[in-house]
Design an enzyme around this catalytic site. Structure first.
Site, PDB file in Angstrom:
ATOM      1  N   CYS A   1      30.926  15.469  32.552  1.00 36.46           N
ATOM      2  CA  CYS A   1      31.586  15.879  33.888  1.00 36.46           C
ATOM      3  C   CYS A   1      31.490  14.542  34.531  1.00 36.46           C
ATOM      4  O   CYS A   1      32.519  14.211  35.304  1.00 36.46           O
ATOM      5  CB  CYS A   1      31.471  17.017  34.548  1.00 36.46           C
ATOM      6  SG  CYS A   1      31.845  18.243  33.801  1.00 36.46           S
TER       7      CYS A   1
ATOM      8  N   HIS B   1      34.757  15.995  41.153  1.00 35.57           N
ATOM      9  CA  HIS B   1      35.006  16.481  40.023  1.00 35.57           C
ATOM     10  C   HIS B   1      35.367  17.739  40.148  1.00 35.57           C
ATOM     11  O   HIS B   1      34.856  18.899  41.011  1.00 35.57           O
ATOM     12  CB  HIS B   1      33.633  16.427  38.980  1.00 35.57           C
ATOM     13  CG  HIS B   1      33.782  17.285  38.050  1.00 35.57           C
ATOM     14  ND1 HIS B   1      34.862  17.112  36.994  1.00 35.57           N
ATOM     15  CD2 HIS B   1      33.042  17.986  37.417  1.00 35.57           C
ATOM     16  CE1 HIS B   1      34.392  18.175  36.218  1.00 35.57           C
ATOM     17  NE2 HIS B   1      33.735  18.742  36.277  1.00 35.57           N
TER      18      HIS B   1
ATOM     19  N   ASN C   1      39.270  22.601  34.525  1.00 40.51           N
ATOM     20  CA  ASN C   1      38.309  21.599  34.544  1.00 40.51           C
ATOM     21  C   ASN C   1      38.396  20.729  33.390  1.00 40.51           C
ATOM     22  O   ASN C   1      38.489  21.384  32.239  1.00 40.51           O
ATOM     23  CB  ASN C   1      37.039  21.932  34.576  1.00 40.51           C
ATOM     24  CG  ASN C   1      35.906  21.349  34.515  1.00 40.51           C
ATOM     25  OD1 ASN C   1      35.913  20.034  33.961  1.00 40.51           O
ATOM     26  ND2 ASN C   1      34.526  21.604  34.736  1.00 40.51           N
TER      27      ASN C   1
HETATM   28  N1  COA Z   1      37.002  37.219  32.488  1.00 36.98           N
HETATM   29  C1  COA Z   1      36.337  38.424  32.944  1.00 36.98           C
HETATM   30  N2  COA Z   1      35.031  38.587  32.979  1.00 36.98           N
HETATM   31  C2  COA Z   1      34.250  37.749  32.635  1.00 36.98           C
HETATM   32  C3  COA Z   1      34.771  36.228  32.430  1.00 36.98           C
HETATM   33  C4  COA Z   1      36.138  36.388  32.101  1.00 36.98           C
HETATM   34  N3  COA Z   1      36.612  35.179  31.835  1.00 36.98           N
HETATM   35  N4  COA Z   1      33.573  35.770  31.988  1.00 36.98           N
HETATM   36  C5  COA Z   1      32.346  36.523  32.306  1.00 36.98           C
HETATM   37  N5  COA Z   1      32.977  37.603  32.686  1.00 36.98           N
HETATM   38  C6  COA Z   1      31.877  38.830  33.123  1.00 36.98           C
HETATM   39  C7  COA Z   1      30.592  38.637  32.713  1.00 36.98           C
HETATM   40  O1  COA Z   1      30.759  39.367  31.288  1.00 36.98           O
HETATM   41  C8  COA Z   1      30.028  39.652  33.490  1.00 36.98           C
HETATM   42  O2  COA Z   1      30.010  40.867  33.144  1.00 36.98           O
HETATM   43  P1  COA Z   1      28.795  41.866  33.519  1.00 36.98           P
HETATM   44  O3  COA Z   1      28.403  41.836  34.938  1.00 36.98           O
HETATM   45  O4  COA Z   1      29.467  43.178  33.078  1.00 36.98           O
HETATM   46  O5  COA Z   1      27.868  41.562  32.583  1.00 36.98           O
HETATM   47  C9  COA Z   1      30.548  39.198  34.992  1.00 36.98           C
HETATM   48  O6  COA Z   1      31.813  38.796  34.588  1.00 36.98           O
HETATM   49  C10 COA Z   1      29.784  38.294  35.558  1.00 36.98           C
HETATM   50  O7  COA Z   1      29.112  37.042  34.725  1.00 36.98           O
HETATM   51  P2  COA Z   1      28.656  35.801  35.461  1.00 36.98           P
HETATM   52  O8  COA Z   1      28.504  34.810  34.363  1.00 36.98           O
HETATM   53  O9  COA Z   1      27.318  36.079  36.088  1.00 36.98           O
HETATM   54  O10 COA Z   1      29.968  35.322  36.335  1.00 36.98           O
HETATM   55  P3  COA Z   1      29.677  34.339  37.740  1.00 36.98           P
HETATM   56  O11 COA Z   1      30.225  35.237  38.867  1.00 36.98           O
HETATM   57  O12 COA Z   1      28.528  33.633  37.748  1.00 36.98           O
HETATM   58  O13 COA Z   1      30.943  33.330  37.354  1.00 36.98           O
HETATM   59  C11 COA Z   1      31.385  31.367  36.464  1.00 36.98           C
HETATM   60  C12 COA Z   1      30.873  32.623  36.071  1.00 36.98           C
HETATM   61  C13 COA Z   1      31.465  30.428  35.125  1.00 36.98           C
HETATM   62  C14 COA Z   1      32.718  31.181  36.983  1.00 36.98           C
HETATM   63  C15 COA Z   1      30.335  30.704  37.472  1.00 36.98           C
HETATM   64  O14 COA Z   1      29.024  30.799  37.193  1.00 36.98           O
HETATM   65  C16 COA Z   1      30.634  29.086  37.647  1.00 36.98           C
HETATM   66  O15 COA Z   1      31.690  28.774  37.994  1.00 36.98           O
HETATM   67  N6  COA Z   1      29.520  28.362  37.541  1.00 36.98           N
HETATM   68  C17 COA Z   1      29.570  26.911  37.522  1.00 36.98           C
HETATM   69  C18 COA Z   1      30.321  26.512  36.242  1.00 36.98           C
HETATM   70  C19 COA Z   1      30.882  25.004  36.359  1.00 36.98           C
HETATM   71  O16 COA Z   1      31.326  24.888  37.129  1.00 36.98           O
HETATM   72  N7  COA Z   1      30.865  24.580  34.987  1.00 36.98           N
HETATM   73  C20 COA Z   1      31.433  23.189  34.999  1.00 36.98           C
HETATM   74  C21 COA Z   1      30.506  22.390  35.096  1.00 36.98           C
HETATM   75  S1  COA Z   1      30.780  20.878  35.519  1.00 36.98           S
END
Ligand code: COA
Length: 349
Positions: free
Chosen positions: A114, A276, A306
């Site tokens: 990234c 980013h 992204n």
């Molecule tokens: N659709 C529906 N549900 C989803 C899902 C999707 N696409 N992806 C994950 N879930 C579910 C999970 O299974 C989990 O379910 P559970 O509670 O029953 O186990 C729940 O949603 C929460 O998952 P979690 O991973 O804790 O979600 P979160 O609130 O942390 O959000 C991201 C996930 C990825 C959106 C978030 O962590 C994030 O944006 N992180 C930064 C990532 C980033 O910026 N990456 C790029 C790097 S430069």
């Protein structure tokens, strides 16, 4: 002392729009979940066979070269940032050199995910400042759609990413009122495995705690690429989303302030921050922490997802095309991602 200026900028995104609802064909998710967590409404997916990371980079490069009032023949160095190259090796830089029929110039690939474009810009900036090159093409491009686990198993990663490319041409300027003021690069490899694609790779971690000495010949022969990797989805990217989020919201503001402090500016002086496009929630958190107004931050993740190394040049190009960046404006580019690596660049447009 010479400075580098962005003499031309271009972007390319594939035609095919994939909405959040379109993803329901492949996985259990919802438009509401994706928008609430990431801000993304849609992304673009490249044509599966006709478009590659390089071909998208080439399209963006052609526009940047034309806007810089130069030609591919005049480019004297290429820096290409991507994590989704056409081939494991050689890199996309040489493929772009071939596609644009350029001279036998140097071509360097940057693998910083990234923050790849800001790293690439910094490398190019050094070559311009020392007078070594006069026309450097810097590209960030990704074809994520080819390597995502689009089943429910991979939904936490795959809904975030999209395809596209951005490019700039850097040239020297003696005008001290213009150009790149400074760049700032950082890394912390302690969290390398938190956001990574482990395979194919030369590490020997595939077999958990099994003692390497007990491998049989067939296992050793298949260490680089095995059926087990396919069956266990080990050929897809892994991301511990919450850990990435926590680190990103600390490092983004830090590296932006580093750039401002270095040049004697304050947050109120920023005309446009191009973060980013990792996740809209991260960008909003950074904006709030730095006390920036809405008009000081440009986001377009809503429409492209992204796009990793392509996200900063795509957002910069779009902001410029919409007239949000004008001559003399103070523009800050900032990125954070896998590695972890993070970086910023402060420039006067
Ligand atoms: N659709 C529906 N549900 C989803 C899902 C999707 N696409 N992806 C994950 N879930 C579910 C999970 O299974 C989990 O379910 P559970 O509670 O029953 O186990 C729940 O949603 C929460 O998952 P979690 O991973 O804790 O979600 P979160 O609130 O942390 O959000 C991201 C996930 C990825 C959106 C978030 O962590 C994030 O944006 N992180 C930064 C990532 C980033 O910026 N990456 C790029 C790097 S430069």
């Amino acid at each position: 002392m010479l400075r580098s200026k962005i003499a031309g900028i271009g972007m390319y995104v594939p035609e095919h729009v994939v909405t959040n609802n379109d993803l329901l064909k492949y996985m259990e998710t919802s438009d509401e979940w994706i928008q609430e967590r990431t801000g993304i409404k849609e992304r673009r997916y490249a044509h599966r066979t006709e478009e590659t990371t390089t071909t998208m980079g080439v399209e963006a490069a052609k526009i940047a070269i034309q806007r810089a009032n130069t030609t591919a023949d005049e480019i004297d160095f290429i820096v290409f940032a991507t994590l989704s190259p056409d081939y494991y090796f050689p890199g996309c830089g040489v493929l772009l050199q071939r596609a644009l029929h350029m001279k036998e110039i140097g071509a360097l690939d940057v693998r910083n995910q990234c923050s790849g474009f800001v790293y690439a810009l910094s490398v190019a900036d050094q070559f311009i400042k020392t007078g070594m090159y006069k026309n450097i093409l810097v590209v960030g491009a990704e074809k994520h759609s080819f390597g995502l686990d689009l089943t429910t198993r991979g939904r936490n990663v795959s809904v975030i990413f999209g395809d596209g490319a951005g490019a700039v041409v850097l040239q020297p300027t003696e005008n001290i009122e213009q150009g790149i003021l400074s760049t700032h690069l950082h890394s912390d490899g302690n969290s390398a495995e938190i956001l990574a694609m482990y395979n194919p790779g030369t590490h020997a971690n595939h077999w958990g705690d099994k003692n390497y000495a007990s491998f049989d010949d067939a296992e050793i022969a298949n260490m680089f690429m095995s059926k087990k990797m396919i069956d266990n989805a080990e050929l897809f990217p892994f991301m511990d989303g919450p850990s990435v989020f926590k680190k990103a919201i600390v490092k983004f503001p830090e590296v932006i302030m580093e750039a401002l402090n270095k040049n004697g500016y304050q947050t109120t002086d920023i005309t446009t921050l191009i973060p980013h496009q990792a996740n809209l929630r991260i960008a909003q958190f950074v904006q709030q922490k730095l006390g920036l107004r809405d008009d000081q931050v440009y986001n377009n993740i809503q429409h492209y997802g992204n796009t990793t190394a392509a996200s900063v040049p795509i957002a910069l190009c779009e902001a410029w095309e919409k007239g949000k960046i004008k001559k003399g404006d103070l523009v800050c580019l900032a990125a954070f991602g896998s590695g972890f690596t993070w970086a910023s660049a402060l420039l006067k447009w």
